[in-house]
Design a protein around this motif. Structure first.
Motif, short mmCIF file in Angstrom:
data_model
loop_
_atom_site.label_atom_id
_atom_site.label_comp_id
_atom_site.label_asym_id
_atom_site.label_seq_id
_atom_site.Cartn_x
_atom_site.Cartn_y
_atom_site.Cartn_z
N ALA A 153 -51.29 49.41 3.18
CA ALA A 153 -50.24 49.69 2.12
C ALA A 153 -50.55 50.67 1.13
O ALA A 153 -49.87 51.21 0.42
CB ALA A 153 -50.11 48.16 1.42
N VAL A 157 -47.43 47.59 6.50
CA VAL A 157 -48.16 46.61 5.48
C VAL A 157 -48.35 45.50 6.40
O VAL A 157 -47.38 44.84 6.95
CB VAL A 157 -47.04 46.49 4.39
CG1 VAL A 157 -47.64 45.64 3.46
CG2 VAL A 157 -46.74 47.81 3.77
N ARG A 208 -50.78 41.39 6.68
CA ARG A 208 -51.61 40.23 6.25
C ARG A 208 -51.92 39.25 7.44
O ARG A 208 -50.98 39.01 8.23
CB ARG A 208 -50.61 39.71 5.11
CG ARG A 208 -51.45 38.97 4.26
CD ARG A 208 -50.45 38.30 3.27
NE ARG A 208 -50.05 39.19 2.38
CZ ARG A 208 -49.08 39.16 1.42
NH1 ARG A 208 -48.49 37.89 1.14
NH2 ARG A 208 -48.69 39.99 0.48
N GLU A 231 -43.80 47.27 -2.26
CA GLU A 231 -43.64 46.12 -2.88
C GLU A 231 -42.47 45.14 -2.13
O GLU A 231 -42.68 43.90 -2.17
CB GLU A 231 -42.91 46.55 -4.23
CG GLU A 231 -42.58 45.34 -5.21
CD GLU A 231 -41.48 44.61 -5.03
OE1 GLU A 231 -41.31 43.21 -5.43
OE2 GLU A 231 -40.35 44.93 -4.40
N SER A 237 -44.49 43.66 0.84
CA SER A 237 -45.29 42.39 0.05
C SER A 237 -44.64 41.20 -0.18
O SER A 237 -45.04 39.92 -0.05
CB SER A 237 -46.08 43.09 -1.39
OG SER A 237 -46.77 44.23 -1.03
N ASP A 261 -45.16 37.49 1.35
CA ASP A 261 -45.38 36.46 0.25
C ASP A 261 -44.53 35.14 1.02
O ASP A 261 -44.84 33.95 1.10
CB ASP A 261 -45.06 36.69 -1.14
CG ASP A 261 -46.00 37.76 -1.56
OD1 ASP A 261 -46.97 37.99 -1.32
OD2 ASP A 261 -45.40 38.34 -2.73
#
Length: 347
Positions: free
Chosen positions: A19, A35, A37, A57, A60, A64
């Motif tokens: 990212a 990106v 996770r 952003e 992300s 989330d």
């Protein structure tokens, strides 16, 4: 459920490795920013056009959303909403969050469609076989009978007007391992769709569940290309899916297996028998949502191509590819249903 690496995302353009590694102006309009996770025992990745304003952003925020859903759906945390539901829904109706209620309705619909080959209430069976917290084992006849008595989608009572859930049987265990990853991807896609600018993206979880939003950056009206993994030779894909505004989900029994007394047991259970299903190498489903693709691929893995053919015919919005094991000296056999040449091309 661990179904990773049954699909391979084909490389498209130059890709930033994280990212924070993107330099504005350093890549062309067709390049992708990645990106990612960890989550749900695997990992999630979002691929966006590197020149999209606010791409990092946005990705992300979508991740989330996935993280929050894992906290809601997991059975590995006592304080999750699903764990609380499993503890108390046999005592009386429990009001649940709207999205969770919708997910339970979808899961029950797939159970009914498949004649019980898919069942979100089969958590007791997964626990009996040790596929939840381990150790993996063959349960005794008594243990299997007890788990079967606490399994069954027809024991699930859903009241849409009150948005409540009840269990007919104490000890029934809802487990979203076969649909939760796809559901989380769908909700992440909702975040991407809400961006101020038109957004195209590829969202995947563990390379077994994904949603292709729009066309690849720089390819107007094009489709994302996803290679179908060859279980016998990972470097030689069996075909290519071409998807746009559609989800792909794959189930296979080659992962999360264990050996006992000379037999191999896979983690995909047939809720109708309480035994691991002896399915094909893999089943890949194209569907309108990632949650549907995940659940349907599990159901069709249990059913197999012959039993599944009539069911697939009832869903014109769904396409399926079965990969069946071939003889030792031959490649696996690919059986496609409900897909046109624009959707899938075998190698």
């Amino acid at each position: 459920m661990n179904r990773r690496d049954l699909m391979r995302l084909r490389r498209l353009g130059a890709e930033a490795r994280g990212a924070g590694s993107h330099t504005p102006g350093a890549v062309g309009p067709s390049d992708l920013l990645r990106v990612h996770r960890p989550g749900m025992g695997s990992f999630f990745e979002i691929r966006l056009g590197a020149r999209l304003l606010g791409a990092v952003e946005l990705a992300s925020r979508a991740l989330d959303r996935i993280e929050a859903l894992e906290a809601q759906l997991t059975v590995y945390r006592d304080d999750s909403e699903v764990s609380r539901l499993n503890r108390s829904a046999h005592e009386g109706p429990v009001e649940v969050e709207p999205g969770l209620f919708d997910l339970l309705e979808l899961a029950r619909a797939v159970s009914e469609w498949s004649g019980g080959a898919y069942d979100v209430t089969a958590g007791a069976l997964s626990e009996a076989w040790g596929f939840v917290r381990g150790p993996k084992r063959v349960p005794s006849d008594a243990e299997r009978a007890d788990a079967m008595a606490r399994t069954g989608w027809s024991k699930l009572r859903l009241d849409r007007a009150r948005r409540t859930v009840g269990f007919e049987t104490p000890g029934l265990v809802v487990n979203f391992g076969s649909i939760g990853k796809g559901y989380a991807i769908d909700r992440a896609v909702d975040v991407l769709r809400g961006h101020v600018l038109p957004t195209s993206a590829l969202v995947h979880g563990g390379q077994s569940s994904l949603f292709a939003l729009g066309s690849p950056p720089g390819r107007f009206a094009g489709r994302w290309e996803i290679a179908l993994q060859n279980p016998s030779d990972p470097e030689s894909p069996l075909g290519v899916f071409r998807v746009r505004n559609r989800a792909v989900g794959t189930s296979g029994g080659a992962y999360q297996r264990f050996e006992a007394e000379g037999r191999s047991y896979g983690h995909i259970l047939d809720p109708r028998t309480g035994e691991p299903a002896d399915g094909p190498s893999s089943v890949t489903v194209l569907a309108p949502t990632a949650a549907e693709a995940d659940a349907l691929s599990t159901a069709l893995y249990v059913l197999g191509p012959e039993a599944g053919r009539d069911l697939v015919a009832r869903r014109p919005d769904v396409g399926v590819v079965f990969v069946e094991r071939g003889p030792a000296d031959r490649s696996p056999r690919v059986v496609a249903m409900g897909l046109g040449p624009q959707d899938f091309a075998s190698s």
